[in-house]
Design an enzyme around this catalytic site. Structure first.
Site, PDB file in Angstrom:
ATOM      1  N   ASN A   9      30.082 -86.046  31.098  1.00 54.75           N
ATOM      2  CA  ASN A   9      30.801 -85.335  32.155  1.00 54.75           C
ATOM      3  C   ASN A   9      29.810 -85.136  33.294  1.00 54.75           C
ATOM      4  OD1 ASN A   9      32.131 -83.576  33.826  1.00 54.75           O
ATOM      5  ND2 ASN A   9      32.136 -81.845  32.390  1.00 54.75           N
ATOM      6  N   TRP A  10      29.975 -85.955  34.328  1.00 52.02           N
ATOM      7  CA  TRP A  10      29.022 -85.896  35.440  1.00 52.02           C
ATOM      8  C   TRP A  10      29.164 -84.604  36.241  1.00 52.02           C
ATOM      9  CZ3 TRP A  10      28.908 -91.335  38.294  1.00 52.02           C
ATOM     10  CH2 TRP A  10      28.453 -92.311  37.402  1.00 52.02           C
ATOM     11  N   LYS A  11      30.266 -83.903  36.074  1.00 52.13           N
ATOM     12  CA  LYS A  11      30.580 -82.728  36.900  1.00 52.13           C
ATOM     13  C   LYS A  11      30.508 -83.140  38.383  1.00 52.13           C
ATOM     14  CE  LYS A  11      29.147 -79.828  33.127  1.00 52.13           C
ATOM     15  NZ  LYS A  11      28.701 -78.525  32.658  1.00 52.13           N
ATOM     16  N   HIS A  95      38.337 -77.898  30.948  1.00 51.33           N
ATOM     17  CA  HIS A  95      36.898 -77.597  30.868  1.00 51.33           C
ATOM     18  C   HIS A  95      36.680 -76.138  31.276  1.00 51.33           C
ATOM     19  CE1 HIS A  95      32.622 -77.556  31.787  1.00 51.33           C
ATOM     20  NE2 HIS A  95      32.526 -78.610  30.992  1.00 51.33           N
ATOM     21  N   GLU A  97      34.637 -74.727  33.104  1.00 50.81           N
ATOM     22  CA  GLU A  97      34.390 -74.476  34.529  1.00 50.81           C
ATOM     23  C   GLU A  97      35.705 -74.471  35.305  1.00 50.81           C
ATOM     24  OE1 GLU A  97      31.397 -77.524  34.962  1.00 50.81           O
ATOM     25  OE2 GLU A  97      30.068 -76.328  33.686  1.00 50.81           O
ATOM     26  N   GLU A 167      33.171 -76.348  23.455  1.00 50.07           N
ATOM     27  CA  GLU A 167      32.021 -76.106  24.312  1.00 50.07           C
ATOM     28  C   GLU A 167      31.844 -74.604  24.495  1.00 50.07           C
ATOM     29  OE1 GLU A 167      31.127 -79.716  27.060  1.00 50.07           O
ATOM     30  OE2 GLU A 167      32.559 -78.414  28.047  1.00 50.07           O
ATOM     31  N   GLY A 173      24.821 -75.870  30.239  1.00 50.30           N
ATOM     32  CA  GLY A 173      23.859 -75.890  31.334  1.00 50.30           C
ATOM     33  C   GLY A 173      22.786 -74.825  31.210  1.00 50.30           C
ATOM     34  N   SER A 209      24.518 -78.231  26.365  1.00 49.40           N
ATOM     35  CA  SER A 209      23.076 -78.496  26.282  1.00 49.40           C
ATOM     36  C   SER A 209      22.702 -79.494  25.193  1.00 49.40           C
ATOM     37  CB  SER A 209      22.294 -77.182  26.109  1.00 49.40           C
ATOM     38  OG  SER A 209      22.489 -76.344  27.236  1.00 49.40           O
ATOM     39  N   GLY A 230      26.898 -82.961  29.548  1.00 46.51           N
ATOM     40  CA  GLY A 230      26.825 -82.695  30.986  1.00 46.51           C
ATOM     41  C   GLY A 230      25.559 -83.277  31.576  1.00 46.51           C
ATOM     42  N   GLY A 231      24.573 -82.413  31.830  1.00 41.51           N
ATOM     43  CA  GLY A 231      23.349 -82.817  32.526  1.00 41.51           C
ATOM     44  C   GLY A 231      22.704 -84.090  31.990  1.00 41.51           C
TER      45      GLY A 231
HETATM   46  P1  13P Z   1      25.504 -79.482  29.667  1.00 42.34           P
HETATM   47  O1  13P Z   1      25.330 -80.643  28.710  1.00 42.34           O
HETATM   48  O2  13P Z   1      24.863 -79.715  30.996  1.00 42.34           O
HETATM   49  O3  13P Z   1      25.132 -78.185  29.032  1.00 42.34           O
HETATM   50  O4  13P Z   1      27.067 -79.396  29.981  1.00 42.34           O
HETATM   51  C1  13P Z   1      27.976 -79.400  28.936  1.00 42.34           C
HETATM   52  C2  13P Z   1      29.331 -79.599  29.503  1.00 42.34           C
HETATM   53  O5  13P Z   1      29.899 -78.720  30.115  1.00 42.34           O
HETATM   54  C3  13P Z   1      29.957 -80.928  29.327  1.00 42.34           C
HETATM   55  O6  13P Z   1      31.296 -80.890  29.671  1.00 42.34           O
END
Ligand code: 13P
Length: 245
Positions: A9-11, A95, A97, A167, A173, A209, A230-231
């Site tokens: 997930n590149w966000k 998600h 967010e 999640e 993050g 994470s 994510g990251g």
């Molecule tokens: P991180 O891997 O950056 O913690 O993000 C997780 C996430 O929200 C993937 O959708």
């Protein structure tokens, strides 16, 4: 047999030049094994670029959100049939967010999952508790409430494949991953609810994470079928190492 799946997930990250390098590295270096798959969920404007970079490769792609409506006067929204036109296989729904900052509700997430399925996409429905909810002993109640809303939308039985991602909001993050046993406990709770609804074969992903260094221990758990990353999905070497785990 549940498939093993790792989804990036590149966000709200990326740029044409950086994407080109990342997508080329994924397309060139990922070799799909039976029952194993990787995908990247990119920002909407990069779907065309992603489609042309990954077409013919063994890497799938998708988007990070979708409208519950198929078309019409919904300024700023993107529909599932539009995503399908760009070759999307997956789309995230709910998600944390989106739930936290953009008002996604439990029922709305269910509606998005249904809209995605109608267009032939595989929704990745996301659930997870906040730190306050965990500290308050509410984890199971929260994730089951979120899951039940999706199950209600898909009732009586899901008509097409879908994926469930757990999640924990406090692990996203933050560098603070759920311990494998901690994540497994929640996954087992979710799996039991799915089983009670007569649903098998839904891959259950863990997100929060996940890095190359902790992926193997998480993915070794009985009810963790892969990850939502994510990251670490913005770095091809790291993402491929997670997928290899
Ligand atoms: P991180 O891997 O950056 O913690 O993000 C997780 C996430 O929200 C993937 O959708």
């Amino acid at each position: 047999m549940r498939k093993r799946l790792v989804v990036g997930n590149w966000k709200m990250n990326g740029g044409l030049a950086a994407n080109a390098a990342l997508l080329a590295a994924l397309a060139g270096n990922w070799k799909q094994a039976p029952g194993r798959e990787i995908a990247v969920c990119v920002p909407y404007p990069y779907l065309a670029q992603t489609q042309s970079a990954l077409r013919g490769s063994e890497v799938s792609w998708g988007a990070q959100d979708v409208s519950e409506h198929a078309s019409g006067a919904f300024t700023g929204e993107v529909s599932a049939p539009m995503l399908a036109e760009f070759g999307c296989r997956y789309v995230l729904a709910g998600h944390s967010e989106r739930r936290q900052h953009y008002g996604d509700t439990d029922a709305g997430v269910g509606a998005k999952a249904v809209a995605a399925m109608r267009a032939g996409l595989i929704p990745v429905a996301c659930v997870g508790e906040t730190l306050a909810e965990r500290d308050g002993g509410m984890t199971a109640a929260v994730v089951l409430r979120q899951l039940d809303a999706v199950l209600a939308a898909l009732a009586p039985q899901p008509a097409a494949p879908w994926v469930l991602a757990y999640e924990p909001v406090w692990a996203i993050g933050t560098g603070r991953t759920a311990a494998p046993a901690e994540a497994q406990e929640v996954h087992a709770t979710l799996r039991a609810r799915l089983a009670a609804a007569g649903i098998k074969d839904v891959p259950l992903l863990y997100g929060g994470s996940v890095k190359a260094g902790n992926a193997a221990a998480l993915f070794a758990m009985a009810d963790i079928d892969g990850g939502l990353i994510g990251g670490a999905s913005l770095d091809a070497t790291e993402f491929l190492a997670i997928a290899a785990a």
